[in-house]
Write a protein that holds these residues in place. Structure first.
Motif, PDB file in Angstrom:
ATOM      1  N   VAL A 195       0.827  -1.203   0.000  1.00 17.21           N
ATOM      2  CA  VAL A 195       0.000   0.000   0.000  1.00 17.21           C
ATOM      3  C   VAL A 195       0.867   1.261   0.000  1.00 17.21           C
ATOM      4  O   VAL A 195       0.613   2.217  -0.745  1.00 17.21           O
ATOM      5  CB  VAL A 195      -0.950   0.013   1.222  1.00 17.21           C
ATOM      6  CG1 VAL A 195      -1.684   1.351   1.323  1.00 17.21           C
ATOM      7  CG2 VAL A 195      -1.947  -1.139   1.127  1.00 17.21           C
ATOM      8  N   ALA A 196       1.917   1.279   0.813  1.00 13.18           N
ATOM      9  CA  ALA A 196       2.713   2.494   1.004  1.00 13.18           C
ATOM     10  C   ALA A 196       3.519   2.859  -0.244  1.00 13.18           C
ATOM     11  O   ALA A 196       3.580   4.040  -0.617  1.00 13.18           O
ATOM     12  CB  ALA A 196       3.645   2.316   2.201  1.00 13.18           C
ATOM     13  N   VAL A 197       4.140   1.890  -0.896  1.00 12.82           N
ATOM     14  CA  VAL A 197       4.987   2.188  -2.055  1.00 12.82           C
ATOM     15  C   VAL A 197       4.188   2.820  -3.197  1.00 12.82           C
ATOM     16  O   VAL A 197       4.583   3.868  -3.727  1.00 12.82           O
ATOM     17  CB  VAL A 197       5.742   0.926  -2.525  1.00 12.82           C
ATOM     18  CG1 VAL A 197       6.431   1.178  -3.870  1.00 12.82           C
ATOM     19  CG2 VAL A 197       6.765   0.512  -1.490  1.00 12.82           C
ATOM     20  N   PRO A 198       3.054   2.248  -3.620  1.00  9.29           N
ATOM     21  CA  PRO A 198       2.273   2.913  -4.675  1.00  9.29           C
ATOM     22  C   PRO A 198       1.801   4.309  -4.279  1.00  9.29           C
ATOM     23  O   PRO A 198       1.839   5.235  -5.098  1.00  9.29           O
ATOM     24  CB  PRO A 198       1.082   1.968  -4.882  1.00  9.29           C
ATOM     25  CG  PRO A 198       1.543   0.659  -4.401  1.00  9.29           C
ATOM     26  CD  PRO A 198       2.464   0.945  -3.265  1.00  9.29           C
ATOM     27  N   VAL A 201       4.851   6.676  -4.641  1.00  8.25           N
ATOM     28  CA  VAL A 201       5.230   6.903  -6.038  1.00  8.25           C
ATOM     29  C   VAL A 201       4.182   7.743  -6.753  1.00  8.25           C
ATOM     30  O   VAL A 201       4.506   8.688  -7.496  1.00  8.25           O
ATOM     31  CB  VAL A 201       5.440   5.572  -6.770  1.00  8.25           C
ATOM     32  CG1 VAL A 201       5.662   5.802  -8.263  1.00  8.25           C
ATOM     33  CG2 VAL A 201       6.616   4.812  -6.184  1.00  8.25           C
ATOM     34  N   LEU A 202       2.903   7.426  -6.544  1.00  9.53           N
ATOM     35  CA  LEU A 202       1.839   8.169  -7.207  1.00  9.53           C
ATOM     36  C   LEU A 202       1.754   9.604  -6.695  1.00  9.53           C
ATOM     37  O   LEU A 202       1.383  10.518  -7.442  1.00  9.53           O
ATOM     38  CB  LEU A 202       0.502   7.450  -7.019  1.00  9.53           C
ATOM     39  CG  LEU A 202       0.418   6.064  -7.690  1.00  9.53           C
ATOM     40  CD1 LEU A 202      -0.904   5.381  -7.366  1.00  9.53           C
ATOM     41  CD2 LEU A 202       0.599   6.186  -9.198  1.00  9.53           C
ATOM     42  N   ALA A 203       2.107   9.823  -5.426  1.00  7.74           N
ATOM     43  CA  ALA A 203       2.153  11.187  -4.899  1.00  7.74           C
ATOM     44  C   ALA A 203       3.289  11.970  -5.552  1.00  7.74           C
ATOM     45  O   ALA A 203       3.131  13.151  -5.905  1.00  7.74           O
ATOM     46  CB  ALA A 203       2.332  11.158  -3.377  1.00  7.74           C
ATOM     47  N   LEU A 204       4.451  11.331  -5.739  1.00  6.96           N
ATOM     48  CA  LEU A 204       5.566  11.985  -6.417  1.00  6.96           C
ATOM     49  C   LEU A 204       5.200  12.318  -7.866  1.00  6.96           C
ATOM     50  O   LEU A 204       5.557  13.388  -8.383  1.00  6.96           O
ATOM     51  CB  LEU A 204       6.801  11.078  -6.397  1.00  6.96           C
ATOM     52  CG  LEU A 204       7.512  10.899  -5.053  1.00  6.96           C
ATOM     53  CD1 LEU A 204       8.603   9.845  -5.178  1.00  6.96           C
ATOM     54  CD2 LEU A 204       8.098  12.221  -4.574  1.00  6.96           C
ATOM     55  N   GLU A 205       4.492  11.399  -8.509  1.00  2.61           N
ATOM     56  CA  GLU A 205       4.145  11.587  -9.916  1.00  2.61           C
ATOM     57  C   GLU A 205       3.217  12.781 -10.105  1.00  2.61           C
ATOM     58  O   GLU A 205       3.175  13.381 -11.195  1.00  2.61           O
ATOM     59  CB  GLU A 205       3.494  10.300 -10.436  1.00  2.61           C
ATOM     60  CG  GLU A 205       3.396  10.195 -11.943  1.00  2.61           C
ATOM     61  CD  GLU A 205       2.120  10.850 -12.466  1.00  2.61           C
ATOM     62  OE1 GLU A 205       2.106  11.228 -13.658  1.00  2.61           O
ATOM     63  OE2 GLU A 205       1.158  10.972 -11.682  1.00  2.61           O
ATOM     64  N   ARG A 206       2.492  13.157  -9.072  1.00  2.00           N
ATOM     65  CA  ARG A 206       1.559  14.283  -9.164  1.00  2.00           C
ATOM     66  C   ARG A 206       2.255  15.636  -9.024  1.00  2.00           C
ATOM     67  O   ARG A 206       1.657  16.672  -9.306  1.00  2.00           O
ATOM     68  CB  ARG A 206       0.482  14.160  -8.082  1.00  2.00           C
ATOM     69  CG  ARG A 206      -0.547  13.063  -8.340  1.00  2.00           C
ATOM     70  CD  ARG A 206      -1.550  13.014  -7.200  1.00  2.00           C
ATOM     71  NE  ARG A 206      -2.532  11.958  -7.360  1.00  2.00           N
ATOM     72  CZ  ARG A 206      -3.674  12.082  -8.028  1.00  2.00           C
ATOM     73  NH1 ARG A 206      -3.962  13.234  -8.612  1.00  2.00           N
ATOM     74  NH2 ARG A 206      -4.518  11.080  -8.111  1.00  2.00           N
ATOM     75  N   LEU A 207       3.502  15.630  -8.571  1.00  2.00           N
ATOM     76  CA  LEU A 207       4.205  16.904  -8.401  1.00  2.00           C
ATOM     77  C   LEU A 207       4.368  17.598  -9.756  1.00  2.00           C
ATOM     78  O   LEU A 207       4.622  16.939 -10.778  1.00  2.00           O
ATOM     79  CB  LEU A 207       5.575  16.667  -7.766  1.00  2.00           C
ATOM     80  CG  LEU A 207       5.555  16.125  -6.324  1.00  2.00           C
ATOM     81  CD1 LEU A 207       6.975  15.848  -5.846  1.00  2.00           C
ATOM     82  CD2 LEU A 207       4.856  17.106  -5.383  1.00  2.00           C
ATOM     83  N   PHE A 244      -0.322  -8.093  -4.404  1.00  2.00           N
ATOM     84  CA  PHE A 244      -1.775  -7.958  -4.506  1.00  2.00           C
ATOM     85  C   PHE A 244      -2.231  -6.608  -3.947  1.00  2.00           C
ATOM     86  O   PHE A 244      -3.045  -5.904  -4.562  1.00  2.00           O
ATOM     87  CB  PHE A 244      -2.449  -9.108  -3.765  1.00  2.00           C
ATOM     88  CG  PHE A 244      -3.940  -9.145  -3.938  1.00  2.00           C
ATOM     89  CD1 PHE A 244      -4.502  -9.468  -5.159  1.00  2.00           C
ATOM     90  CD2 PHE A 244      -4.789  -8.870  -2.875  1.00  2.00           C
ATOM     91  CE1 PHE A 244      -5.880  -9.507  -5.325  1.00  2.00           C
ATOM     92  CE2 PHE A 244      -6.158  -8.907  -3.030  1.00  2.00           C
ATOM     93  CZ  PHE A 244      -6.704  -9.225  -4.258  1.00  2.00           C
ATOM     94  N   ALA A 245      -1.696  -6.230  -2.784  1.00  5.66           N
ATOM     95  CA  ALA A 245      -2.068  -4.952  -2.173  1.00  5.66           C
ATOM     96  C   ALA A 245      -1.648  -3.785  -3.055  1.00  5.66           C
ATOM     97  O   ALA A 245      -2.381  -2.782  -3.173  1.00  5.66           O
ATOM     98  CB  ALA A 245      -1.425  -4.831  -0.787  1.00  5.66           C
ATOM     99  N   ALA A 246      -0.486  -3.890  -3.700  1.00  8.03           N
ATOM    100  CA  ALA A 246      -0.019  -2.820  -4.580  1.00  8.03           C
ATOM    101  C   ALA A 246      -0.945  -2.665  -5.784  1.00  8.03           C
ATOM    102  O   ALA A 246      -1.288  -1.540  -6.184  1.00  8.03           O
ATOM    103  CB  ALA A 246       1.409  -3.108  -5.049  1.00  8.03           C
ATOM    104  N   GLY A 247      -1.366  -3.790  -6.368  1.00  6.06           N
ATOM    105  CA  GLY A 247      -2.275  -3.721  -7.511  1.00  6.06           C
ATOM    106  C   GLY A 247      -3.601  -3.082  -7.147  1.00  6.06           C
ATOM    107  O   GLY A 247      -4.122  -2.222  -7.876  1.00  6.06           O
ATOM    108  N   VAL A 248      -4.162  -3.479  -6.004  1.00  2.45           N
ATOM    109  CA  VAL A 248      -5.434  -2.900  -5.560  1.00  2.45           C
ATOM    110  C   VAL A 248      -5.273  -1.406  -5.294  1.00  2.45           C
ATOM    111  O   VAL A 248      -6.150  -0.600  -5.645  1.00  2.45           O
ATOM    112  CB  VAL A 248      -5.938  -3.621  -4.289  1.00  2.45           C
ATOM    113  CG1 VAL A 248      -7.167  -2.909  -3.729  1.00  2.45           C
ATOM    114  CG2 VAL A 248      -6.269  -5.076  -4.594  1.00  2.45           C
TER     115      VAL A 248
END
Length: 389
Positions: A195-198, A201-207, A244-248
């Motif tokens: 959960v934490a890694v996605p 990364v997605l928060a960084l991608e929004r910068l 699985f958690a990362a995909g969800v």
């Protein structure tokens, strides 16, 4: 990798691709082709592929393939998707999965003669489903969307739901070094990493000063998967639940990334799965099937397919308005899929007292399932496409 294994995979893959269009209209499937090719090329027949169940390549390939499967499965079932249409998949998961496990365990105990703990472990190994082995059902628009959605969501989640049960039962049988608390920590840490890694990364991608080019966006998702894989391995977190958690998480937070990744991810996952199925087929020998498995084992494997899931889904769908034809198709198409292959290998390499017997029974059920379900999906898909509802 053994050059013979690599060459065999390349040749069989080319053959599978070249006949795929024609095979899609027949009872032949890619999964069956790779399974039979592995069997024929294995040590029990032609001896081209010489692998043993204890070889590192077997477990490494299987683990990578399952990681990829669970990662892509998770991205099919974001929280929004589940809220939109949960009723039937929820019944199949909340009722159908545990009932399938219990019925399979009862059959393993009374038919195959296994002790209760090992019976429930075998039930957990065989309870997940994989409609990739029945792709004509979930991949054809002529098949009612309600049925396709049911099977897709169910299979996308039940691998991840069954895994903790397999790990706990395996630990109870003495098959892991991790104790109760350590196993719990590994499972929870895997979910936290997933959960934490996605999210990071997605928060960084929004910068505003960080943005991927359109054609490179699928690699953002790939990088998340690789980060989760390596962090889980470094911290001894459970990498399957992390996947699985990362995909969800990706599907829930940024569903557009899931859409960008879909084709690329499916191809990578398919390649890894087919390679693992080829190796799995090479482990199946004539003596394995006809000398090492008694008649009671064959009876169990057949009943596990024709009784366990149909009975469980029959109970799960009571009171629903799912048409009779679709209900029967859902009850039948519960292929013992790739997750079961890897869970069976985990049991085999665990070293528990009945590991060989459990693997033999699981492998036989998986082989029969691939042959039976992959050989009937096209016929039943055609029947469903002409049936109202």
């Amino acid at each position: 990798m053994d050059p013979a294994l690599g060459l065999s995979f390349a040749v069989v893959l080319l053959m599978g691709v070249l006949i795929s269009e024609r095979a899609s209209r027949t009872v032949i499937s890619t999964a069956v082709l790779f399974l039979l090719a592995g069997f024929l090329l294995g040590q029990g027949m032609l001896g081209v592929i010489t692998v043993e169940s204890a070889d590192p390549v077997v477990l490494i390939l299987s683990e990578l393939a399952l990681f990829s499967v669970l990662f892509t499965d998770g991205m099919r079932v974001g929280v929004t998707d589940l809220r939109a249409a949960w009723r039937l998949p929820g019944r199949a998961l909340v009722l159908g999965l545990p009932l399938t496990l219990v019925v399979t365990a009862v059959l393993a105990h009374y038919v195959a003669g296994l002790p209760w703990l090992e019976s429930f472990l075998l039930g957990a190994v065989l309870s997940p489903t994989d409609p990739v082995f029945a792709s004509a059902i979930v991949g054809r628009k002529e098949v009612p969307g309600r049925l396709r959605h049911l099977l897709n969501v169910e299979s996308g989640i039940n691998d991840g739901l069954a895994l903790p049960i397999v790990l706990v039962l395996l630990a109870m049988a003495g098959g892991t070094e991790a104790g109760g608390w350590q196993l719990t920590e590994e499972i929870l840490l895997g979910i936290v990493v997933g959960v934490a890694v996605p999210l990071l990364v997605l928060a960084l991608e929004r910068l505003p000063f960080l943005s991927a080019e359109r054609h490179l966006e699928p690699l953002v998702t790939v990088s998340i998967g690789l980060l989760v894989l390596t962090i889980c391995m470094a911290t001894h977190a459970n990498l399957f639940l992390g996947a699985f958690a990362a995909g969800v998480t990706i599907a829930t937070v940024r569903p557009e990334f899931r859409d960008e990744f879909e084709q690329f991810g499916e191809l990578v996952t398919e390649l890894l799965k087919l390679a693992a199925i080829l190796v799995f087929g090479a482990l199946i020998t004539p003596s394995f099937l006809f000398q090492e498995i008694p008649l009671a084992g064959w009876l169990f494997a057949v009943l596990a397919l024709v009784v366990a899931r149909p009975l469980a889904l029959l109970a799960s769908f009571l009171g629903t308005n799912l048409p009779r034809g679709q209900r029967i198709a859902a009850m039948w198409f519960g292929p013992k899929g790739f997750a079961s292959v890897v869970y069976g290998l985990l049991v085999l390499q665990s070293g528990i007292e009945l590991a060989d017997q459990l693997f033999h029974l699981a492998a036989l059920a998986i082989v029969l399932s691939i042959l039976a379900h992959s050989s009937t999906d096209v016929l039943i898909a055609k029947k469903l496409s002409t049936t109202p509802g």
